[in-house]
Structures are given as C-alpha cells and as structure tokens.
Scaffold this motif. Structure first.
Motif, PDB file in Angstrom:
ATOM      1  N   MET A   1       0.844  -1.176   0.000  1.00 15.16           N
ATOM      2  CA  MET A   1       0.000   0.000   0.000  1.00 15.16           C
ATOM      3  C   MET A   1       0.885   1.235   0.000  1.00 15.16           C
ATOM      4  N   LEU A   2       0.501   2.193  -0.818  1.00  9.36           N
ATOM      5  CA  LEU A   2       1.190   3.475  -0.875  1.00  9.36           C
ATOM      6  C   LEU A   2       0.342   4.480  -0.108  1.00  9.36           C
ATOM      7  N   LEU A   3       0.846   4.936   1.027  1.00  7.33           N
ATOM      8  CA  LEU A   3       0.099   5.890   1.842  1.00  7.33           C
ATOM      9  C   LEU A   3       0.172   7.278   1.227  1.00  7.33           C
ATOM     10  N   THR A   4      -0.965   7.959   1.236  1.00  6.03           N
ATOM     11  CA  THR A   4      -1.054   9.294   0.663  1.00  6.03           C
ATOM     12  C   THR A   4      -1.621  10.263   1.687  1.00  6.03           C
ATOM     13  N   ASP A   5      -1.442  11.535   1.409  1.00  8.81           N
ATOM     14  CA  ASP A   5      -2.102  12.586   2.173  1.00  8.81           C
ATOM     15  C   ASP A   5      -3.391  12.916   1.430  1.00  8.81           C
ATOM     16  N   ILE A   6      -4.512  12.774   2.104  1.00  4.95           N
ATOM     17  CA  ILE A   6      -5.799  13.090   1.488  1.00  4.95           C
ATOM     18  C   ILE A   6      -6.189  14.494   1.915  1.00  4.95           C
ATOM     19  N   ARG A   7      -6.475  15.334   0.931  1.00  2.00           N
ATOM     20  CA  ARG A   7      -6.924  16.687   1.241  1.00  2.00           C
ATOM     21  C   ARG A   7      -7.823  17.195   0.108  1.00  2.00           C
ATOM     22  N   PHE A   8      -8.542  18.245   0.401  1.00  2.00           N
ATOM     23  CA  PHE A   8      -9.430  18.819  -0.606  1.00  2.00           C
ATOM     24  C   PHE A   8      -8.613  19.434  -1.735  1.00  2.00           C
ATOM     25  N   CYS A   9      -9.063  19.217  -2.954  1.00  2.00           N
ATOM     26  CA  CYS A   9      -8.428  19.825  -4.121  1.00  2.00           C
ATOM     27  C   CYS A   9      -8.910  21.265  -4.247  1.00  2.00           C
ATOM     28  N   THR A  10      -8.038  22.104  -4.776  1.00  2.00           N
ATOM     29  CA  THR A  10      -8.355  23.508  -5.012  1.00  2.00           C
ATOM     30  C   THR A  10      -8.092  23.822  -6.477  1.00  2.00           C
ATOM     31  N   PHE A  50      -2.555  12.803  -2.417  1.00  2.00           N
ATOM     32  CA  PHE A  50      -1.257  13.381  -2.761  1.00  2.00           C
ATOM     33  C   PHE A  50      -0.146  12.530  -2.149  1.00  2.00           C
ATOM     34  N   ALA A  51       0.902  12.294  -2.904  1.00  2.00           N
ATOM     35  CA  ALA A  51       1.988  11.419  -2.454  1.00  2.00           C
ATOM     36  C   ALA A  51       3.207  12.238  -2.023  1.00  2.00           C
ATOM     37  N   PRO A  52       3.454  12.336  -0.717  1.00  2.00           N
ATOM     38  CA  PRO A  52       4.641  13.045  -0.257  1.00  2.00           C
ATOM     39  C   PRO A  52       5.926  12.432  -0.809  1.00  2.00           C
ATOM     40  N   ALA A  53       5.943  11.120  -0.993  1.00  2.00           N
ATOM     41  CA  ALA A  53       7.144  10.431  -1.483  1.00  2.00           C
ATOM     42  C   ALA A  53       7.407  10.694  -2.960  1.00  2.00           C
ATOM     43  N   VAL A  54       6.419  11.278  -3.650  1.00  2.00           N
ATOM     44  CA  VAL A  54       6.569  11.544  -5.090  1.00  2.00           C
ATOM     45  C   VAL A  54       6.319  13.038  -5.326  1.00  2.00           C
ATOM     46  N   ASN A  55       7.060  13.878  -4.621  1.00  2.00           N
ATOM     47  CA  ASN A  55       6.970  15.335  -4.759  1.00  2.00           C
ATOM     48  C   ASN A  55       5.556  15.870  -4.612  1.00  2.00           C
ATOM     49  N   PRO A  80      -3.337   5.240 -13.700  1.00  2.00           N
ATOM     50  CA  PRO A  80      -3.174   3.804 -13.970  1.00  2.00           C
ATOM     51  C   PRO A  80      -1.931   3.185 -13.331  1.00  2.00           C
ATOM     52  N   GLU A  81      -0.819   3.892 -13.321  1.00  2.00           N
ATOM     53  CA  GLU A  81       0.416   3.327 -12.777  1.00  2.00           C
ATOM     54  C   GLU A  81       0.401   3.224 -11.251  1.00  2.00           C
ATOM     55  N   TYR A  82      -0.609   3.809 -10.606  1.00  2.00           N
ATOM     56  CA  TYR A  82      -0.725   3.737  -9.149  1.00  2.00           C
ATOM     57  C   TYR A  82      -1.951   2.951  -8.691  1.00  2.00           C
ATOM     58  N   GLN A  83      -2.663   2.347  -9.622  1.00  2.00           N
ATOM     59  CA  GLN A  83      -3.832   1.555  -9.254  1.00  2.00           C
ATOM     60  C   GLN A  83      -3.400   0.271  -8.554  1.00  2.00           C
ATOM     61  N   ARG A  84      -4.309  -0.270  -7.763  1.00  2.00           N
ATOM     62  CA  ARG A  84      -4.096  -1.495  -6.988  1.00  2.00           C
ATOM     63  C   ARG A  84      -2.998  -1.344  -5.934  1.00  2.00           C
ATOM     64  N   ARG A  85      -2.890  -0.103  -5.418  1.00  2.00           N
ATOM     65  CA  ARG A  85      -1.928   0.177  -4.350  1.00  2.00           C
ATOM     66  C   ARG A  85      -2.610   0.812  -3.150  1.00  2.00           C
ATOM     67  N   GLY A  86      -3.935   0.684  -3.083  1.00  2.00           N
ATOM     68  CA  GLY A  86      -4.681   1.160  -1.933  1.00  2.00           C
ATOM     69  C   GLY A  86      -5.138   2.607  -1.991  1.00  2.00           C
ATOM     70  N   ILE A  87      -4.852   3.282  -3.076  1.00  2.00           N
ATOM     71  CA  ILE A  87      -5.194   4.711  -3.163  1.00  2.00           C
ATOM     72  C   ILE A  87      -6.693   4.908  -3.296  1.00  2.00           C
TER      73      ILE A  87
END
Length: 154
Positions: A1-10, A50-55, A80-87
């Motif tokens: 699983m790739l953990l992300t920061d979830i936040r509202f888009c602007t 948003f992925a902190p590990a990917v800028n 597509p390249e990040y699908q099936r990683r828990g996002i």
C-alpha cells in the motif's frame, strides 16, 4: 500500500485533476471539472490523494456530494500506474469520514457493471448492490447502484 495525504483539491490542483481524469475510460467533460474547481460549487467536493514520497504529486481523486440526505460518491479516478496500491480505498474511506462529519449515515454510488476492479474495491469496503439499472450510461452500460452504512466496517 502506498500511503497518501488526502486533502481537498483547489483550483491550484486543476491541471493535475484534468490529467488524471483524461486517463479514465470515461472522463468527465473538462468544462465541468473546471467549473467545479475554478468557480466552486458547494454541492461537490474533490478529495485528492497526494503522495509526499513523489513530490506531493496528485495520484488520484474522488468527487462526492449530497444526494437526498446520503453521501454520494460520484467519481473516483486513480492514475493507472498507481492503481491497486490502496489509493482508491484511501479515497473512499476519506469520503466516508467526510460524510460522517457532515451527519450522513449512508454512502451511495453507481458503478459500471463491467468495471470489475471498481466493484471489487467497493465490495471489499462493505458496499452492497441495491439495484441494477440497464442502459444507465450514455453508451448503454449497466449501472450497479450500491450503498454502505457509515461508518465503514471492513
């Protein structure tokens, strides 16, 4: 699983949202996405993963709103390249948490019956099919109307 920061888009995320949307087999009209993020519409919210590990790159987003007193997940797209990683799951959980905070007790959605990856995700999060509707989409695809009681239990 790739953990992300979830936040509202602007409006600052518009370019990335549009790039992700174009990867969908059924992208939303660009003018609608621009209207949602540039003009703003209190009925709809865009949550981004948003992925902190990917800028801090936007890897996916969910659009949700209110449908007759139920939280409605209207769109969910992950690169597509990040699908099936828990996002996708992280985004659905975030939508559910927002719904709970606003007093919703049910989260609903419609998914194409042919979208097996999405259906698998939703089943795994506890969603059940309430109704199947033939010719729901403009191309004649079948829609699975699904719901889950909040909070999610998976």
């Amino acid at each position: 699983m790739l953990l992300t920061d979830i936040r509202f888009c602007t409006k600052n995320d518009l370019t990335q949202v549009l790039e992700i949307d174009r990867t969908s087999p059924y992208p939303w009209p660009e003018r609608l996405v621009k209207q949602d993020l540039l003009v703003g519409d209190a009925r709809f919210s865009y949550l981004g993963a948003f992925a902190p590990a990917v800028n801090d790159k936007l890897l996916g987003y969910a659009v949700w709103g209110d449908d007759k007193g139920k939280a409605l997940l209207m769109n969910l797209v992950v690169l597509p390249e990040y699908q099936r990683r828990g996002i996708g799951a992280q985004l659905v959980v975030a939508v559910a948490e927002c719904g709970i905070n606003l007093g919703f007790s049910t989260l609903i959605l419609r998914a194409r019956a042919s979208n097996f990856a999405a259906l698998s995700l939703y089943y795994g999060l506890g969603f059940k099919i309430d109704e199947t509707q033939n010719n729901f989409y403009s191309n004649g695809d079948v829609a699975q109307h699904m719901s889950v009681k909040l909070p999610l239990k998976f």
